[in-house]
Write a protein that holds these residues in place. Structure first.
Motif, mmCIF file in Angstrom:
data_model
loop_
_atom_site.group_PDB
_atom_site.id
_atom_site.type_symbol
_atom_site.label_atom_id
_atom_site.label_comp_id
_atom_site.label_asym_id
_atom_site.label_seq_id
_atom_site.Cartn_x
_atom_site.Cartn_y
_atom_site.Cartn_z
ATOM 1 N N TYR A 1 2.113 -51.227 1.713
ATOM 2 C CA TYR A 1 2.411 -52.168 0.440
ATOM 3 C C TYR A 1 4.233 -51.670 0.107
ATOM 4 C CZ TYR A 1 2.202 -52.767 -4.378
ATOM 5 O OH TYR A 1 3.424 -53.101 -6.091
ATOM 6 N N VAL A 2 4.237 -50.469 0.211
ATOM 7 C CA VAL A 2 5.364 -49.964 -0.254
ATOM 8 C C VAL A 2 6.637 -50.979 0.750
ATOM 9 C CG1 VAL A 2 7.056 -48.000 -0.097
ATOM 10 C CG2 VAL A 2 4.794 -47.578 -1.327
ATOM 11 N N TYR A 3 6.145 -50.337 2.012
ATOM 12 C CA TYR A 3 7.311 -51.187 3.383
ATOM 13 C C TYR A 3 7.443 -52.409 2.670
ATOM 14 C CZ TYR A 3 8.724 -52.331 7.777
ATOM 15 O OH TYR A 3 9.267 -52.012 9.162
ATOM 16 N N ASN A 4 6.456 -52.996 2.410
ATOM 17 C CA ASN A 4 6.417 -54.797 1.686
ATOM 18 C C ASN A 4 7.360 -54.608 0.355
ATOM 19 O OD1 ASN A 4 5.183 -56.671 3.531
ATOM 20 N ND2 ASN A 4 3.962 -56.217 2.677
ATOM 21 N N GLN A 5 7.895 -53.910 -0.107
ATOM 22 C CA GLN A 5 8.176 -54.138 -1.309
ATOM 23 C C GLN A 5 9.026 -54.365 -1.238
ATOM 24 O OE1 GLN A 5 7.437 -54.020 -4.909
ATOM 25 N NE2 GLN A 5 5.677 -54.707 -4.212
ATOM 26 N N LEU B 1 -2.637 -48.116 3.909
ATOM 27 C CA LEU B 1 -2.333 -49.730 2.256
ATOM 28 C C LEU B 1 -1.159 -49.543 2.258
ATOM 29 C CD1 LEU B 1 -6.208 -50.462 1.827
ATOM 30 C CD2 LEU B 1 -4.493 -51.682 3.222
ATOM 31 N N TYR B 2 -1.156 -47.851 0.681
ATOM 32 C CA TYR B 2 0.261 -47.948 0.616
ATOM 33 C C TYR B 2 1.660 -48.255 1.367
ATOM 34 C CZ TYR B 2 3.198 -45.709 -3.386
ATOM 35 O OH TYR B 2 3.927 -45.575 -4.541
ATOM 36 N N VAL B 3 1.419 -47.506 2.314
ATOM 37 C CA VAL B 3 2.757 -47.554 2.660
ATOM 38 C C VAL B 3 2.811 -48.393 3.208
ATOM 39 C CG1 VAL B 3 3.573 -46.867 5.713
ATOM 40 C CG2 VAL B 3 2.522 -44.546 4.100
ATOM 41 N N VAL C 1 -5.768 -45.871 2.506
ATOM 42 C CA VAL C 1 -5.625 -46.057 1.757
ATOM 43 C C VAL C 1 -3.857 -46.141 1.430
ATOM 44 C CG1 VAL C 1 -5.678 -45.548 -1.001
ATOM 45 C CG2 VAL C 1 -7.707 -45.760 0.182
ATOM 46 N N SER C 2 -3.665 -44.260 2.270
ATOM 47 C CA SER C 2 -2.380 -44.640 2.325
ATOM 48 C C SER C 2 -1.509 -44.942 2.773
ATOM 49 C CB SER C 2 -2.110 -42.876 3.047
ATOM 50 O OG SER C 2 -3.018 -42.433 3.622
#
Lengths: 330, 247
Positions: A324-328, A320-322, A317-318
Motif C-alpha cells: 500500500y505504502v509502495y503504491n502511495q 499488504l501495508y508495504v 498484513v505488513s
C-alpha cells in the motif's frame, strides 16, 4: 492323631547335639525342634552349608516315601511350593540306625499365626499365591494331598506362601494317603479320596473357611448343607461364598480357574474397594496428569500454531501495508 | 512272579476291652498269621481308659497276628481305622519285599541295611504295590454291652475306610462280622462286598450285650477266609497264593 511316642523317647535331641550321617558323613548340629507329628520329628540344624531342616523318623517306609516325593519335586523346574531336598542318611544311635533326611529350612510364620497378626485381608492374597503354586504342581500330574494351614508357612520378608510337609503329595489317579479330616473332601461327603486337582481345590476352600473359624468344627449330618450354613454365619466369608461353593462342589477344572475367580472377587471386595478406590484414584490422578501434560502439549501446539497464525497474518498484513505504502509513493 | 495280582488279607478287630470267653485271642491271631492273614486291632476308648489287662491283650493280638494295634478315642476312630489298615498293608508288603531282598542279596540284608537312595527305590515298589494290590478286610466288631454307644462311630469309621480304600487302584473286598452273635460266638453281618454303604441300614438294628468271645470270633473269621480261598483255589493263578504263603 497318632503321635510317635517311641521315637520321642528314643531321641529327644537337645540343642547342641551332633548328628553325623553313616553314609555321607555330613555333620549336623541341632539348634532347636521345629515340630513333630505322626511320622517323625523335624529339627532346625546347622550344617556346613548353613541352616537346614532335618527330619528324623523311625518309620523307614514313610520317610523313604517322603524322600522320593521331595526328590521328584527337585526335578520339577521352578517348583517352589515345598522345601528343596538335600540328602538322606542314617544316624547311628548306640549302634542302631535311625533314618533322617535333610531339606531346605523355610523361615517364616505359620499361616494361621500370620493371619491372626496381619488380618483377614491377607487370606485372599495368600490363597492366590497358593493357587498359582498348585496350578504348577497340578500341571506336573501331582496333587498336594494334605493341604492345611499347619503345613503352610508365609516366608518373611517376601510374604510368599510355601509348604513345609509334602508327605501327602500323590500322583493323580492314586489314593490320597495322608489327609486331615477338616480339609478332606471325603470326610465332608463331597467326593472320593482319589487324587485330582479338585481334591486340592476343596482343601483351599476349607483353608479359607478355617481362616474365619480358627477352631474348626466337626461334621454333623449333611456336609454340604453344614458348610453352606457356616459360610453364611461369617460375614468375612460372604465375599468368597461363590468361589467356595464351586470349589467345595468340585466345579473348578483347574487351580488357575479358581484363582481367576478369586482375583475377580478380591478386586470387588468392599474392604478392598478403599484400596482399589485409592489405587484407581491414583490411577486417575496419573491419568489426569498424563492427560494434563497431553492437553498442555496440545495447548502448546495450539499456542505455537496460534503464534504462527498471527505471525503469518502479521507478515501478510505488513506485506499488504508495504504494498500500500509502495503504491502511495508511486 | 507277578505281585500285582496278589491279595492282601487282613482281619480288623474293633474292641473296647478284654475277652472273657474261649481261646486266647493272641493264639488265634498267631494262627491267622500262619495262614497269611494279618490281624490289626483298634481299641476304642470313651473318656475312660482301657484297663491294663485289656491294653496288653490288644497289643499281643496285633503282635502275634503280624498286624498293628492302636488305642484311640472314639472321636478319632475314622481317621485311625483307615490309617491302621494302610499301615498294615505297607508292613505286609514290606515284609514280602524284604524277603525278596534276602533271597537276592543274602540273609542278613533288609531294607534298613540299604543306602537311603536304594531304600527309596524299594519304597517306590512298596508304594506301587500298596496302591494296586487286591485287599480283603474282614472287620470284626465287638458288640458287648459297653460298645453300644460307640457303634454309630464304628459305622462311620467303616464307611470312611471303604472311601479310603476304594480310592486305590486295586480291588477291595470287605466283610463285617460282630461278636457275640445271637446264637453263635460270631455272626455275619455283611458278606464280601467292595462297598460298605449297606452298613448304614444294618448297624442301627444291632443288639449288644453279653460276653466277649474274642478268641473264638477270630477263629471263626479265619474259617470264612478258608472257605473263600479254597473256592478261589480252584480257579486261582499261581501268583495268587504268593501273599498267603509269605509273611
Amino acid at each position: 492323631m497318632m503321635t510317635n511316642h517311641s521315637l520321642r523317647k528314643q531321641c529327644n535331641l537337645l540343642p547342641g547335639s551332633l548328628i553325623t550321617g553313616k553314609w555321607n558323613k555330613n555333620p549336623y548340629r541341632i539348634q532347636q525342634e521345629l515340630g513333630y507329628g505322626a511320622n517323625g520329628i523335624v529339627y532346625l540344624a546347622e550344617s556346613n552349608n548353613g541352616q537346614v531342616a532335618l527330619k528324623l523318623s523311625d518309620d523307614y517306609s514313610s520317610i523313604s516315601s517322603e524322600m522320593n516325593i521331595l526328590k521328584s519335586f527337585s526335578k520339577v523346574q521352578g517348583h517352589s511350593l515345598g522345601p528343596s531336598f538335600f540328602e538322606a542318611d542314617d544316624w547311628l544311635k548306640n549302634g542302631r540306625p535311625i533314618p533322617f533326611y535333610v531339606m531346605e529350612y523355610i523361615k517364616g510364620e505359620g499361616y494361621s499365626a500370620f493371619i491372626e497378626q496381619k488380618g483377614d485381608s491377607w487370606v485372599g492374597v495368600l490363597m492366590l499365591q497358593l493357587l498359582s503354586s498348585l496350578d504348577e504342581l497340578h500341571k506336573q500330574g501331582w496333587a498336594f494331598g494334605d493341604l492345611k494351614p499347619d503345613n503352610l508357612i508365609v516366608t518373611i520378608p517376601a510374604y510368599k506362601i510355601r509348604c513345609i510337609d509334602v508327605g501327602g503329595t500323590t500322583l493323580f489317579g492314586r489314593s490320597i494317603k495322608e489327609f486331615t479330616e477338616f480339609f478332606d473332601r471325603g470326610y465332608w461327603g463331597m467326593g472320593s479320596r482319589k487324587a485330582d486337582p479338585q481334591y486340592d481345590l476343596f482343601a483351599v476352600a476349607m483353608i479359607i473357611i478355617n481362616s474365619f473359624y480358627p477352631k474348626r468344627f466337626s461334621k454333623k449330618g449333611d456336609g454340604y448343607k453344614q458348610l453352606n450354613e457356616m459360610i453364611k454365619q461369617k460375614k468375612g466369608l460372604h465375599p468368597y461364598s461363590k468361589v467356595l461353593d464351586r470349589a467345595v462342589k468340585g466345579q473348578y477344572q483347574s487351580a488357575d480357574e479358581m484363582r481367576h475367580d478369586l482375583l475377580g472377587i478380591l478386586n470387588r471386595q468392599p474392604e478392598h474397594k478403599k484400596v482399589e478406590a485409592q489405587s484407581t484414584f491414583q490411577g486417575k490422578k496419573n491419568n489426569n496428569s498424563t492427560s494434563q501434560t497431553r492437553s498442555m502439549r496440545k495447548k502448546r501446539k495450539k499456542k505455537k500454531r496460534g503464534l504462527l497464525e498471527t505471525l503469518i497474518l502479521a507478515i501478510f498484513v505488513s506485506i499488504l501495508y508495504v504494498l500500500y505504502v509502495y503504491n502511495q509513493f508511486l | 512272579m507277578n505281585m500285582k495280582t496278589g491279595t492282601l488279607k487282613q482281619i480288623l478287630l474293633i474292641t473296647d476291652g478284654c475277652s472273657n470267653q474261649g481261646e486266647d485271642p493272641a493264639a488265634m491271631a498267631a494262627l491267622a498269621r500262619e495262614q497269611g492273614i494279618s490281624v490289626n486291632v483298634i481299641g476304642v476308648m470313651e473318656n475312660d481308659t482301657i484297663d491294663e489287662k485289656g491294653l496288653q491283650e490288644i497289643e499281643s493280638i496285633a503282635l502275634s497276628g503280624g498286624g498293628i494295634s492302636q488305642i484311640v478315642y472314639s472321636k478319632q476312630l475314622s481317621h485311625t481305622v483307615q490309617m491302621v489298615t494302610r499301615k498294615a498293608m505297607t508292613q505286609t508288603i514290606q515284609g514280602l519285599v524284604n524277603k525278596e531282598l534276602q533271597q537276592i542279596l543274602g540273609n542278613s540284608t533288609s531294607m534298613e541295611d540299604l543306602p537311603p537312595d536304594k531304600r527309596g527305590e524299594v519304597m517306590e515298589v512298596v508304594d506301587e504295590l500298596g496302591e494296586t494290590s487286591k485287599l480283603e478286610v474282614l472287620v470284626l466288631v465287638d458288640t458287648s454291652a459297653s460298645m453300644k454307644h460307640k457303634l454309630p462311630t464304628v459305622k462311620d469309621a467303616l464307611l470312611d475306610l471303604s472311601l479310603s480304600m476304594n480310592a486305590r487302584m486295586g480291588d477291595n473286598k470287605f466283610s463285617v462280622f460282630v461278636f457275640p452273635g445271637k446264637r453263635k460266638d460270631v455272626e455275619k453281618l455283611l458278606d464280601w462286598t467292595p462297598k460298605l454303604e449297606v452298613l448304614t441300614k444294618i448297624f442301627p438294628k444291632l443288639t449288644t450285650g453279653g460276653i466277649t468271645p474274642t478268641g473264638p470270633a477270630i477263629n471263626e473269621a479265619l474259617g470264612y477266609f478258608h472257605k473263600k480261598r479254597s473256592l478261589r483255589g480252584l480257579l486261582s493263578h499261581d501268583d495268587e497264593s504268593f501273599f498267603e504263603e509269605t509273611v
